[in-house]
Design an enzyme around this catalytic site. Structure first.
Site, short mmCIF file in Angstrom:
data_model
loop_
_atom_site.label_atom_id
_atom_site.label_comp_id
_atom_site.label_asym_id
_atom_site.label_seq_id
_atom_site.Cartn_x
_atom_site.Cartn_y
_atom_site.Cartn_z
N SER A 35 11.87 -59.52 43.97
CA SER A 35 12.49 -60.84 43.84
C SER A 35 13.99 -60.74 43.60
O SER A 35 14.49 -59.72 43.09
CB SER A 35 11.84 -61.58 42.68
OG SER A 35 12.11 -60.89 41.47
N GLU A 66 16.55 -54.67 47.71
CA GLU A 66 16.23 -55.47 48.90
C GLU A 66 15.42 -56.63 48.38
O GLU A 66 14.37 -56.44 47.78
CB GLU A 66 15.47 -54.57 49.89
CG GLU A 66 15.33 -55.15 51.25
CD GLU A 66 13.94 -55.71 51.45
OE1 GLU A 66 13.80 -56.94 51.29
OE2 GLU A 66 13.02 -54.92 51.73
N CYS A 112 9.11 -59.59 53.69
CA CYS A 112 10.49 -60.02 53.44
C CYS A 112 11.13 -60.59 54.69
O CYS A 112 12.16 -61.26 54.61
CB CYS A 112 11.31 -58.86 52.88
SG CYS A 112 10.93 -57.30 53.62
#
Ligand code: NAP
Length: 527
Positions: A241, A264, A301
Site C-alpha cells: 500500500s 512499488e 498492481c
C-alpha cells in the site's frame, strides 16, 4: 504450541511470545500452524549475520552466485505439491495461479543466474591513463557496480511467491551480492517458511556464507520498523500500500544514515479510449476489459481502475457492455478477510463521493471472502475537482470518466498522480492525431500500452515496472526484470589501482571476457 519458525541465518528459531496463524479465505478458517513473531534478539542476530556474510558474499564470483540462484530454483521445484498446497491454503488463489507464479519465480531466479554468470551487467568502464600527450594529464580510473550491503525485503500480499521470499526483489539482491533479510508477509508465513528452507538449503549446498539470508515472521508492523531503522541495513524493497510504503520511506529518510526504499505501491493504471477505437471495436474492448478488471479478483498492481473517454453514444454503449459483461463473470475468492474488508470499505467510500454513479454491482449471494465486481462512472469535471476519486480501490473495481472533450481528457491525464502504466486504445491512424495526449500520459507513467490491457507484466529486459510517485518511490528503477538489480548496487571507481588487486571485472586481461567500455569504446578485448 509454536510450530512455525523464523530462519535466523541457517538456524530455525522461535523465541518471541507474540503468535499468529495464517488464514484460509476459501474455507474461512485459520490454518493450524502457529507462528511466533520475530523477537528483537532474532532481528538483531539476523542483521549481524547478514553484515558478516556481506564481507564474504560481495567478493564471491558471478559463476558461484549463479550456481546459488539456480540451486534455489531447483530446491523450490523440489518442494513440489507441498508448496502449491500451502500457497493455496494461505491465499485463496487457485492451483493454476500457484503453478504459474512458481514458474515465474523460478524463471526470475534463473534469469538472474544467467545475468551474473555472463557478468557484463557490472558496467565495467575503464579510462586509461594518459600522462603525456593530453594538455590535462589523465590518471587511470576504472568503474564498476558494487553491492550496497544487507537488504530488507517485505513480502507482498498479492504475490506469495513472485514478490515475496525468493521473489524478484530477493533474486535481484542476491544477484547483486547483497544478503537479504525477508520480513515475511503475515498472510502467507507458511509459504514463506517453505521457500526460506529452499534458499537455506541452496545456500548450504553452494557454499554461501551463513547469514546471507534470514526470514523473519511478523503479524504487526514492529518487525519491519525495527529492520528499516537498523543501521546495518542498507536498502529496502517493498510492494504494497501507499500508506505502508510511504511510512517506510519516511522512516528510512529520517535515519542518521538515510537509505533507499524501493517501494512499488498504488496505481489505478489509466486507460484512454479514443473515439474511433470505441466506435469500431464492436464491443470487443468492453469484453476484454471486463476480463482484465476481474483478473486475479482485481488484486494486481496493474489493474485498470480508471477508464477515460469522451462523452457520447459510443462511450455510453461501452459502459453498458462493460457492465453487462463484468456481471457475467463468476466472482472469486480474495486473498484475506482484511483485503476484502479494505476492498469493501474503499469501494463504499468511493461510492459516497458526490457525482459517482454505480453502473454495475454484482449483488447476488457470493461465498464468504469473495469479491463482488463493480463498475462506476463519473463526469470529467467531477473527477478533476475531487482527488478522492483518484485513489486505488484494490480489487475488481473500475471507474469510467466521461469527458466533455479531448482537452478535458488531456487535463485529467496531466493532473493524475504517478502510475505504473497508461494504456491508449485507438485506431493506428488515430493515435498520431493526439501527440500532446500521448506526451502527457508518458509523463505520468512507467509503461505505456497501445491497444492492450495493463494486467500481465512480462518478465523481460525491456520491462519497466515502476513509475512516478506514488506508483513507486523512485521512477528511475524497475521492480521487474533483470534491470531491477540496479536498485541494489552503487557505482564505484578505483583510481590508479594495481592491476593484480583489481576485481577480475576491471583487470587488464579481462579474465571474465565481459563486455566493457575502454576509453569510450565498447569491447570484450583485454588491455
Ligand atoms: P500493506 O498494508 O502495505 O503491508 C505490506 C507489508 O508492509 C506488510 O508486511 C506490513 O506489515 C508492512 N507494513 C505496512 N505498513 C507498515 C508500516 N507503517 N510500518 C512498517 N511496516 C508496514 O499491504 P498488504 O498487507 O499487502 O495489503 C493491504 C493493502 O495494500 C491492500 O488492500 C491494497 O490496497 C494494497 N496493496 C497494493 C498493492 C499494489 O501492488 N498496488 C499490492 C498489495 C497490496 P504487517 O502486515 O506485518 O503489518
Amino acid at each position: 504450541m509454536i510450530t512455525g519458525k523464523n530462519f535466523v541465518g541457517n538456524v530455525l528459531s522461535s523465541i518471541g511470545d507474540v503468535t499468529f496463524k495464517t488464514f484460509n479465505p476459501q474455507t474461512n478458517i485459520e490454518n493450524e500452524i502457529v507462528y511466533a513473531e520475530a523477537s528483537e534478539i532474532e532481528i538483531q542476530k539476523a542483521v549481524e549475520l547478514a553484515t558478516d556474510a556481506f564481507s564474504i558474499f560481495k567478493t564471491i564470483s558471478g559463476a558461484k552466485k549463479s550456481k546459488f540462484l539456480n540451486e534455489i530454483a531447483n530446491e523450490m521445484e523440489a518442494l513440489g505439491d507441498t508448496l502449491i498446497n500451502v500457497y493455496c491454503s494461505e491465499s485463496g488463489l487457485s492451483e493454476d495461479r500457484a503453478l504459474g507464479e512458481r514458474g515465474r519465480t523460478i524463471f526470475q531466479l534463473r534469469s538472474f543466474a544467467n545475468l551474473v554468470k555472463e557478468g557484463s551487467w557490472v558496467e565495467a568502464t575503464i579510462d586509461t591513463a594518459d600522462l603525456g600527450k593530453e594538455s590535462i594529464p589523465k590518471v587511470d580510473i576504472r568503474k564498476m557496480l558494487l553491492p550496497l550491503g544487507p537488504v530488507v525485503v517485505f513480502g507482498a500480499s498479492n504475490f506469495p511467491l513472485a514478490y515475496s521470499t525468493a521473489g524478484g526483489d530477493t533474486a535481484a539482491a542476491f544477484a547483486a551480492g547483497c544478503p537479504v533479510i525477508v520480513k515475511s508477509h503475515p498472510m502467507h508465513a507458511g509459504t514463506g517458511e517453505l521457500v526460506a528452507s529452499a534458499i537455506i538449503t541452496a545456500a548450504e549446498k553452494t557454499g554461501m556464507p551463513n547469514g546471507i539470508f534470514s526470514n523473519l515472521n511478523s503479524s504487526g508492523i514492529e518487525v519491519g520498523i525495527s529492520l528499516v531503522k537498523n543501521s546495518q541495513v542498507k536498502a529496502v524493497g517493498f510492494t504494497g500500500s501507499i500508506r505502508g510504503g510511504r511510512a517506510l520511506y519516511d522512516m528510512a529518510a529520517q535515519r542518521p544514515e538515510p537509505i533507499p526504499v524501493f517501494a512499488e505501491m498504488g496505481s489505478i493504471n489509466p486507460v484512454v479510449i479514443l473515439p474511433s477505437a470505441i466506435k469500431n471495436s464492436k464491443n470487443g474492448w468492453a469484453k476484454t476489459y471486463a476480463g482484465s478488471i476481474t483478473l486475479g479478483v482485481g488484486q494486481f498492481c496493474t489493474n485498470p481502475g480508471l477508464i477515460i473517454g469522451i462523452k457520447g453514444n459510443d462511450l455510453s454503449n461501452f459502459i453498458k457492455v462493460l457492465s453487462d459483461e463484468i456481471i457475467k463473470i463468476e466472482p472469486n475468492c480474495m486473498l484475506h478477510p482484511a483485503i476484502i474488508g479494505a476492498y469493501e470499505n474503499n469501494k463504499a467510500n468511493m461510492q459516497k463521493q458526490e457525482g459517482l454513479k454505480t453502473i454495475a454491482n454484482l449483488n447476488k449471494e457470493v461465498a464468504v471472502n469473495y469479491g463482488r465486481q463493480t463498475i462506476t462512472t463519473v463526469e470529467g469535471v467531477t473527477f478533476l475537482n475531487n482527488t478522492a476519486l483518484h485513489q486505488e480501490v484494490f480489487g475488481p473495481f473500475s471507474m469510467v470518466v466521461q469527458c466533455e472533450n479531448i482537452q478535458q481528457l488531456e487535463e485529467i491525464i496531466s493532473k493524475l498522480e504517478g502510475q505504473l502504466t497508461g494504456t491508449i486504445l485507438a485506431e493506428n491512424s488515430e493515435l498520431e492525431n493526439y501527440p500532446s495526449l500521448v506526451s502527457a500520459l508518458q509523463d505520468r507513467v512507467g509503461r505505456i500500452i497501445f491497444n492492450g490491457v495493463p494486467t500481465g507484466v512480462q518478465v523481460c529486459q525491456a520491462m519497466v515496472h515502476g513509475g512516478p510517485y506514488p506508483a513507486s518511490t523512485d521512477s528511475r528503477f524497475t521492480a521487474v526484470g533483470i534491470n531491477s538489480i540496479k536498485r541494489w548496487v552503487r557505482p564505484f571507481s578505483f583510481q590508479n589501482w594495481p592491476n593484480e588487486l583489481l576485481p577480475n571485472e576491471l583487470k587488464n586481461e579481462n579474465p571474465l571476457k565481459i563486455s566493457r567500455v575502454i576509453d569510450s569504446e565498447r569491447t570484450t578485448k583485454s588491455l
